[in-house]
Design an enzyme around this catalytic site. Sequence first.
Site, PDB file in Angstrom:
ATOM      1  N   CYS A   1      25.069  16.985 -13.292  1.00 53.16           N
ATOM      2  CA  CYS A   1      24.880  15.579 -13.639  1.00 53.16           C
ATOM      3  C   CYS A   1      25.009  14.739 -12.373  1.00 53.16           C
ATOM      4  CB  CYS A   1      25.884  15.034 -14.651  1.00 53.16           C
ATOM      5  SG  CYS A   1      25.882  15.890 -16.217  1.00 53.16           S
TER       6      CYS A   1
ATOM      7  N   ARG B   1      20.839  17.803  -9.533  1.00 51.26           N
ATOM      8  CA  ARG B   1      22.130  18.039 -10.186  1.00 51.26           C
ATOM      9  C   ARG B   1      21.999  18.271 -11.686  1.00 51.26           C
ATOM     10  NH1 ARG B   1      26.234  16.398  -6.796  1.00 51.26           N
ATOM     11  NH2 ARG B   1      27.659  16.347  -8.548  1.00 51.26           N
TER      12      ARG B   1
ATOM     13  N   TRP C   1      22.922  17.320 -16.947  1.00 56.12           N
ATOM     14  CA  TRP C   1      22.875  18.757 -17.187  1.00 56.12           C
ATOM     15  C   TRP C   1      23.865  18.984 -18.326  1.00 56.12           C
ATOM     16  CZ3 TRP C   1      26.222  22.923 -17.304  1.00 56.12           C
ATOM     17  CH2 TRP C   1      25.632  24.190 -17.273  1.00 56.12           C
TER      18      TRP C   1
ATOM     19  N   ASN D   1      30.106  12.518 -15.033  1.00 61.25           N
ATOM     20  CA  ASN D   1      29.764  13.863 -14.545  1.00 61.25           C
ATOM     21  C   ASN D   1      31.060  14.671 -14.606  1.00 61.25           C
ATOM     22  OD1 ASN D   1      29.422  15.069 -11.125  1.00 61.25           O
ATOM     23  ND2 ASN D   1      29.087  16.161 -13.011  1.00 61.25           N
ATOM     24  N   GLY D   2      31.045  15.751 -15.388  1.00 57.79           N
ATOM     25  CA  GLY D   2      32.252  16.574 -15.496  1.00 57.79           C
ATOM     26  C   GLY D   2      32.454  17.027 -16.932  1.00 57.79           C
TER      27      GLY D   2
ATOM     28  N   GLU E   1      20.370  39.237  -3.892  1.00 61.06           N
ATOM     29  CA  GLU E   1      19.821  37.895  -3.711  1.00 61.06           C
ATOM     30  C   GLU E   1      18.344  37.845  -4.137  1.00 61.06           C
ATOM     31  OE1 GLU E   1      20.918  35.074  -3.371  1.00 61.06           O
ATOM     32  OE2 GLU E   1      19.329  33.866  -2.504  1.00 61.06           O
TER      33      GLU E   1
ATOM     34  N   LYS F   1      16.876  35.432  -7.096  1.00 61.56           N
ATOM     35  CA  LYS F   1      15.773  34.481  -6.900  1.00 61.56           C
ATOM     36  C   LYS F   1      14.744  34.640  -8.009  1.00 61.56           C
ATOM     37  CE  LYS F   1      17.193  32.237  -4.870  1.00 61.56           C
ATOM     38  NZ  LYS F   1      18.465  32.205  -4.298  1.00 61.56           N
TER      39      LYS F   1
ATOM     40  N   GLU G   1      16.095  33.373 -11.383  1.00 62.04           N
ATOM     41  CA  GLU G   1      16.258  31.918 -11.430  1.00 62.04           C
ATOM     42  C   GLU G   1      14.950  31.189 -11.681  1.00 62.04           C
ATOM     43  OE1 GLU G   1      19.828  30.538  -8.501  1.00 62.04           O
ATOM     44  OE2 GLU G   1      18.113  31.432  -7.513  1.00 62.04           O
TER      45      GLU G   1
ATOM     46  N   HIS H   1      22.967  56.660 -10.805  1.00 58.21           N
ATOM     47  CA  HIS H   1      24.069  56.628 -11.757  1.00 58.21           C
ATOM     48  C   HIS H   1      23.781  55.710 -12.943  1.00 58.21           C
ATOM     49  CE1 HIS H   1      26.349  59.021  -8.985  1.00 58.21           C
ATOM     50  NE2 HIS H   1      26.023  58.182  -8.020  1.00 58.21           N
TER      51      HIS H   1
ATOM     52  N   LYS I   1      21.655  22.438  -9.259  1.00 55.99           N
ATOM     53  CA  LYS I   1      21.942  22.873  -7.902  1.00 55.99           C
ATOM     54  C   LYS I   1      23.413  22.725  -7.540  1.00 55.99           C
ATOM     55  CE  LYS I   1      19.908  23.219  -3.525  1.00 55.99           C
ATOM     56  NZ  LYS I   1      19.850  24.666  -3.716  1.00 55.99           N
TER      57      LYS I   1
END
Length: 616
Positions: A2, A27, A75, A101-102, A489, A493, A496, A512, A611
């Site tokens: 947010c 955000r 968000w 925000n929170g 990584e 990517k 996401e 395994h 983000k």
Amino acid sequence: MCGIVGYLGKREAFPILIAGLKRLEYRGYDSAGVALLSSGKDLRVYKEKGKVANLEQLVAGRDLSGTIGIAHTRWATHGEPSEVNAHPHLSQSGRLALVHNGIIENYSALRESLREKGFTFRSSTDTEVLVQLIEYIQQKYSTDLPSAVRISLNKIVGAYAIAVIDREEPDMIVAARKSSPLVVGIGEDNKEFFIASDASPIADYTSQMVYLDDGEIVTIRRGKPIQVINLNNETIDPKIEQVEMDFGKMQKGDFPHFMLKEIFDQPDCIEDCMRGRLLTSKKRIVLSALQLHHKELVEAKRITIISCGTSWHAGLIGKQLLESYCRIPVNVEYASEFRYSNPVIGKGDVVIAISQSGETADTLAAIQLAKEKGAYIFGIVNAVGSSIARAASMGTYIHVGPEIGVASTKAFTGQVTVLTLLSLAIGRERGTIDPETYQQIVTELANIPDKIRKVLKSNEHIEEISKMFTYAKNFIYLGRGYNYPVALEGALKLKEISYIHAEGYPAAEMKHGPIALIDADMPVVCIATDKTLYPKTVSNIQEIKARHGHIIAIVPEGDVTIHKIADDVIEVPETLTCLTPLLSTIPLQLLAYHIAVRKDLNVDQPRNLAKSVTVE
Ligand code: G6P
């Protein structure tokens, strides 16, 4: 997550608020809203589901006048993304509007208690509880807005950055923070004020900024200096800082997406990151952080790296670098696990916190915990002036410029670069790296930006390869040694931005379990750029081939062996093993990018993500 923006001054607030929300959309972007106020007029609130652009469409032709306003891009935490759950939220009587925000953890109990007092709730958010509580306190104690906010916040458990305006006190904004960031911008002669979750919506108008600390409440009044108090009602002297931002790096230029631009920015970013630190003429690395805090870093007995997401992957590479060249044992922990794990940590421990945004709630909380236990905190951060940068005892900025694409790219390579510089510099001071190896790596580091430029020339080839995978449901990424975190990584990517399930694995571990998944429908990305482990990786590739998996291999330039086995091959220039992640990551970023573009997905703002993760 947010983003919040606020304005009080001589200009119309709306254009400033909308421009600010656009800068903060990274955000969160599932709904947006604005509240506008001017003397003698009603408080007007406009909200819409979806992006800021949707809000702009909604308000066309409406009364947008007002020199005071607050705005929000969301968000969702509590309550689905919808118009009714979007911020700002109004109090029962409609006199207060609030953005937040929170997370308010005790919202449920507070809501019940307010319901008993006759308050009704429209949304399913935690935030609405706070605005109702402030109004209740205002009424009960006949108090002004700043006092009502302070008394209410003392009853709140959780994290917040808030801004509140009051129809009955129209020349005022009250804002506060705890565990979520908030910056106040001060215009010339106190004629106008700005608030925002980071400096980017403010920097166009003023460079005079105050970063609020936890538990601080600021009252902004027209024409007067700001007043800051803490939750105990003690006056705090605001520390005004000079903040400049380079907005050139916040433009897409000719690129269709920020992510592609940021991938292509990497050679320059790494040069920026090494500037003044890698002295090629002297074949030396100079880090001011190490000069200033020599003893803590050089005499460390143990290092713990804490981070989340992509930054955690950089941490895994950091572990290998620090252990190899400094011979210091290193643990890499998810900040979210570390903070609740009753860690054995204390005086003499070095904690390295890695964060692009510098605002990740879990990383920040893990730092506080380690600090309380007496550890020394070293930050590796991108966002200048961010909460983590300020909470660390010392640190090094990665200096790659603002990263806008939600999927991190240039911050990752910047973090790995700083970890490399740090490991080499500490290793040299400790005498744990032999001078020849040190010289070799320092010399080769200077070549990395050009070698990345060369990898980027494969962009079209990678785009071609990507065409085949639009309909893939799964992917496996395999790497060994320094390239195992690169495999993680690469898989992250893809997940996401293209919503394809992907797993990263150490190549030899495949036997395994994951090998059971391999058939002709399973694309397997194999990273084989590490010369020392090359023959082992070739064997792993053979095992996949025998099971008809589709192999996409990242290989060193001039490779012959893997070319004969793999279905698709992407070459990267040869380099030293410890520097291979800086090259092998690039094709994986491009592959994920092109697959997502082919699937017509929103590459820069993928669904459900944000983000800056300022909630735990
Ligand atoms: C979010 C972002 C990731 C990032 C992670 C950690 O999930 O989408 O790109 O890696 O947070 O963020 P930080 O800012 O602490 O590096």
